[in-house]
Design a protein around this motif. Structure first.
Motif: not given
Length: 371
Positions: A173-174, A265-266, A290-291, A295-296
């Motif tokens: 869940x970004x 963290x997000x 999650x990263x 878009x990392x």
């Protein structure tokens, strides 16, 4: 079709370091309670009234009269109390190695078999408990859920038949993070320069000392970024080992920020130039997903469950080869793979994961009904 009654273990959320398994339990229950074809009840140990799980499972939870240590030992040694004594169930789902006794169809999630790959990374007591749990899974599980092909292959190697295993990947869940959010987080933490991020629990198999050493090598070759390490302290002396490794790097260029709130963290993900996660072994590698969702660009271990997630969009390295890892860091901070990684991450939702879990539950229940 009547809703399926599922009891699932949620005690992991009360652990001092819930880790990726705790996130899995919280996100899965949140997605399950939003469905109308299943009714879930969480099973937990006895806790003080002021004990608050973080992350918290969704939905109804029933608690045992027994505290965690006693409950887990009773399940492991005597297969009592039965899960259905706490709440009626059509299926029981053990979401970690704490596997309740039950006469209902049993589904077990096996996140990884890291304790068999390198027992030195775990305590003697932990190894013995995990091995006993694996015996229970082999003997009693109707179906086994795994988050990756890598874990499926390990399970087959260690005696769980392929026809009992179902690969169900995690979701993500970004969070929406604005540039203002990132700027505020930087001010609060004092992280002023561009940075590479690592996130996880400080434990040996996460290869954090390797990350620090490779970062120092990349620095010497001209990398103009800092390294930010976030996550809770694990067990043993790893925190001290990592701190000594940090002391050997250019002063001020490595930040150990400890455990962050979910929101922070997000934000840390969103502000990073690259994410580095060269673990020696993971069952899934949720931080990588999650990263990706932010878009990392990612640096992670070749031939691993994380490489299953990223494909060739990540910088895939040999995690114990410091030169390879340092070169991967340099490539990642200059990479333009972020948008493609974000699109790939969007294919992994907790709603889809929950739907697949319900399919496994129904399969297990139908097999019991068929005799």
């Amino acid at each position: 079709m009547d809703p399926l009654q599922v009891s699932l273990t949620v005690e992991q959320c009360w652990q001092p370091v819930p880790g990726g398994s705790g996130s899995y339990v919280a996100e899965l229950t949140r997605a399950l309670v939003a469905r109308d074809d299943v009714q879930v009840t969480g099973l937990a140990a006895r806790h003080r009234r002021d004990a608050v799980p973080d992350p918290a499972p969704a939905g109804r939870t029933v608690t045992s009269a027994l505290p965690r240590v006693v409950l887990y030992e009773a399940w492991s040694r005597w297969r009592r109390p039965l899960a259905e004594s706490a709440a009626p169930a059509d299926v029981v789902h053990a979401t970690t190695w704490a596997v309740p006794g039950t006469r209902c169809p049993l589904v077990v999630t096996v996140h990884d078999l890291a304790f068999l790959r390198d027992p030195r990374h775990f305590t003697a007591r932990g190894n013995a408990w995990f091995r006993r749990a694996l015996e229970i899974v082999r003997d009693e599980a109707a179906l086994v859920v795994v988050p990756s092909d890598a874990t499926r292959d390990d399970c087959i190697t260690h005696g769980i038949e392929a026809d009992r295993i179902r690969v169900v990947r995690h979701g993500v869940h970004p969070a929406d993070v604005s540039p203002q959010d990132v700027a505020g987080w930087r001010r609060r933490t004092g992280v002023e320069r561009p940075y590479v991020l690592w996130c996880g629990t400080l434990e040996p198999r996460k290869n954090v000392r390797g990350v620090v050493a490779a970062f120092a090598a990349a620095q010497a070759q001209g990398l103009e970024h800092d390294l930010v390490l976030v996550g809770p302290r694990g067990w043993g002396a790893e925190q001290e080992h990592v701190a000594r490794a940090v002391d050997a790097v250019r002063p001020g260029s490595v930040r150990l920020l400890g455990r962050l709130s979910a929101a922070d963290l997000q934000t840390a993900y969103a502000g990073a130039s690259a994410f580095v996660f060269p673990s020696l072994w993971e069952g899934f590698g949720l931080p990588v997903l999650e990263a990706m969702a932010h878009g990392v660009p990612v640096v992670t271990s070749a031939g691993s469950s994380m490489a299953e997630l990223t494909g060739d969009l990540a910088e895939l390295v040999e995690p114990t080869d410091l030169e390879d890892l340092a070169a991967g860091l340099a490539r990642a901070v200059a990479s333009d793979a972020g948008p493609a990684l974000r699109r790939l991450a969007a294919e992994h939702t907790w709603e889809a994961s929950a739907a697949a879990h319900v399919g496994v539950y129904r399969e297990a229940a139908a097999a019991r009904a068929a005799g």
